[in-house]
Design a protein around this motif. Structure first.
Motif, mmCIF file in Angstrom:
data_model
loop_
_atom_site.group_PDB
_atom_site.id
_atom_site.type_symbol
_atom_site.label_atom_id
_atom_site.label_comp_id
_atom_site.label_asym_id
_atom_site.label_seq_id
_atom_site.Cartn_x
_atom_site.Cartn_y
_atom_site.Cartn_z
ATOM 1 N N ARG A 217 0.833 -1.102 -0.140
ATOM 2 C CA ARG A 217 0.174 -0.283 -0.001
ATOM 3 C C ARG A 217 0.862 1.296 0.025
ATOM 4 N N VAL A 218 0.361 2.260 -0.529
ATOM 5 C CA VAL A 218 1.158 3.445 -0.683
ATOM 6 C C VAL A 218 1.477 4.052 0.696
ATOM 7 N N SER A 219 0.223 3.828 1.601
ATOM 8 C CA SER A 219 0.298 4.491 2.875
ATOM 9 C C SER A 219 1.357 3.538 3.984
ATOM 10 N N GLU A 220 1.819 2.418 3.407
ATOM 11 C CA GLU A 220 2.822 1.667 4.093
ATOM 12 C C GLU A 220 4.104 2.281 3.909
ATOM 13 N N VAL B 216 11.637 -12.131 -6.749
ATOM 14 C CA VAL B 216 12.472 -11.209 -6.795
ATOM 15 C C VAL B 216 12.748 -10.155 -5.891
ATOM 16 N N ASP B 217 13.947 -10.100 -5.436
ATOM 17 C CA ASP B 217 14.232 -9.009 -4.382
ATOM 18 C C ASP B 217 14.035 -7.763 -4.694
ATOM 19 N N ILE B 218 12.980 -6.759 -4.153
ATOM 20 C CA ILE B 218 12.881 -5.298 -4.670
ATOM 21 C C ILE B 218 12.868 -4.424 -3.558
ATOM 22 N N ALA B 219 13.243 -3.331 -3.960
ATOM 23 C CA ALA B 219 13.342 -1.989 -3.096
ATOM 24 C C ALA B 219 12.321 -0.971 -3.635
ATOM 25 N N VAL B 220 11.378 -0.653 -2.803
ATOM 26 C CA VAL B 220 10.363 0.344 -3.143
ATOM 27 C C VAL B 220 10.428 2.025 -2.478
ATOM 28 N N PHE B 221 10.297 2.869 -3.214
ATOM 29 C CA PHE B 221 10.825 4.112 -2.785
ATOM 30 C C PHE B 221 9.526 5.015 -2.799
ATOM 31 N N LYS B 222 9.362 5.843 -1.917
ATOM 32 C CA LYS B 222 8.166 7.004 -2.176
ATOM 33 C C LYS B 222 9.060 8.324 -2.305
ATOM 34 N N VAL B 223 9.125 8.995 -3.207
ATOM 35 C CA VAL B 223 9.970 10.256 -3.254
ATOM 36 C C VAL B 223 9.060 11.541 -3.790
ATOM 37 N N ASN B 224 8.796 12.542 -3.021
ATOM 38 C CA ASN B 224 7.826 13.350 -3.453
ATOM 39 C C ASN B 224 6.566 12.817 -3.862
ATOM 40 N N GLY B 225 6.190 11.927 -3.218
ATOM 41 C CA GLY B 225 4.695 11.230 -3.571
ATOM 42 C C GLY B 225 4.601 10.055 -4.698
ATOM 43 N N LEU C 261 20.770 -1.031 -11.965
ATOM 44 C CA LEU C 261 19.767 -1.902 -11.204
ATOM 45 C C LEU C 261 18.478 -2.094 -12.122
ATOM 46 N N ASP C 262 17.752 -3.199 -12.287
ATOM 47 C CA ASP C 262 16.601 -3.331 -13.190
ATOM 48 C C ASP C 262 15.690 -2.261 -12.468
ATOM 49 N N SER C 263 14.867 -1.655 -13.113
ATOM 50 C CA SER C 263 13.704 -0.708 -12.693
ATOM 51 C C SER C 263 12.472 -1.409 -13.279
ATOM 52 N N TYR C 264 11.285 -1.259 -12.560
ATOM 53 C CA TYR C 264 9.936 -1.933 -12.917
ATOM 54 C C TYR C 264 8.966 -0.827 -13.108
ATOM 55 N N GLN C 265 8.042 -1.360 -13.963
ATOM 56 C CA GLN C 265 6.937 -0.364 -14.274
ATOM 57 C C GLN C 265 5.870 -0.309 -13.186
ATOM 58 N N VAL C 266 5.382 0.824 -12.635
ATOM 59 C CA VAL C 266 4.641 0.946 -11.327
ATOM 60 C C VAL C 266 3.173 1.487 -12.004
ATOM 61 N N LYS C 267 2.212 0.846 -11.263
ATOM 62 C CA LYS C 267 0.912 1.385 -11.518
ATOM 63 C C LYS C 267 0.168 1.684 -9.990
ATOM 64 N N ILE C 268 -0.465 2.827 -9.957
ATOM 65 C CA ILE C 268 -1.088 2.826 -8.494
ATOM 66 C C ILE C 268 -2.343 2.909 -8.618
ATOM 67 N N ILE C 269 -3.232 2.062 -7.999
ATOM 68 C CA ILE C 269 -4.582 2.072 -7.967
ATOM 69 C C ILE C 269 -5.155 2.469 -6.565
ATOM 70 N N ASP C 270 -5.853 3.283 -6.420
ATOM 71 C CA ASP C 270 -6.450 3.812 -5.066
ATOM 72 C C ASP C 270 -5.155 3.739 -4.264
ATOM 73 N N ASP C 271 -5.212 3.181 -2.996
ATOM 74 C CA ASP C 271 -3.735 3.092 -2.254
ATOM 75 C C ASP C 271 -2.764 1.906 -2.493
ATOM 76 N N GLU C 272 -3.095 1.342 -3.538
ATOM 77 C CA GLU C 272 -2.216 0.053 -4.047
ATOM 78 C C GLU C 272 -1.318 0.170 -4.935
ATOM 79 N N VAL C 273 0.089 -0.270 -4.557
ATOM 80 C CA VAL C 273 1.195 -0.076 -5.457
ATOM 81 C C VAL C 273 1.341 -1.428 -6.293
ATOM 82 N N PHE C 274 1.253 -1.410 -7.671
ATOM 83 C CA PHE C 274 1.407 -2.683 -8.318
ATOM 84 C C PHE C 274 2.493 -2.458 -9.229
#
Ligand code: FES
Length: 109
Positions: A10-13, A27-36, A86-99
């Protein structure tokens, strides 16, 4: 999801400028939130193959590996020098969820 996206969290996490580690499709991934904005990168630094990218700090649109300071662009995963990234992955946000579309790297021999 049929379009290749897998739910990550979730984005809120996520805390601003702080990485979080997940295992998605083995796959071991790292997720970042920067300026939203959300970025998903592989968590394994190509320097010494350590799974520490999530613990790196964010600077100038890059994440800095906490081990020896290699920098990777949050969007592209590339190093500023253009060297191994690093490999970067395509992201999509639906409501509060990160895919993200997270695929294991194909081994090139
Ligand atoms: S392991 Fe990342 S810079 Fe050395």
């Amino acid at each position: 999801m049929e379009d290749g996206f897998t739910k990550v969290c979730r984005v809120s996490e996520l805390s601003e400028n702080q990485g979080k580690r997940f295992l998605i499709n083995d796959v071991d991934i790292a997720v970042f939130k920067v300026n939203g904005e959300i970025f998903v990168l592989n968590n394994v630094c190509p320097h010494q193959h350590t799974s520490v990218i999530y613990d790196g700090f964010v600077e100038d649109g890059c994440v800095v590996c906490p081990a020896h300071g290699w920098m990777f662009n949050l969007k592209t995963g590339k190093q500023p020098t253009g060297a191994r990234g690093l490999d970067s992955y395509q992201v999509k946000i639906i409501d509060d969820e990160v895919f993200a579309i997270v695929k294991a790297k194909e081994l090139k021999w």
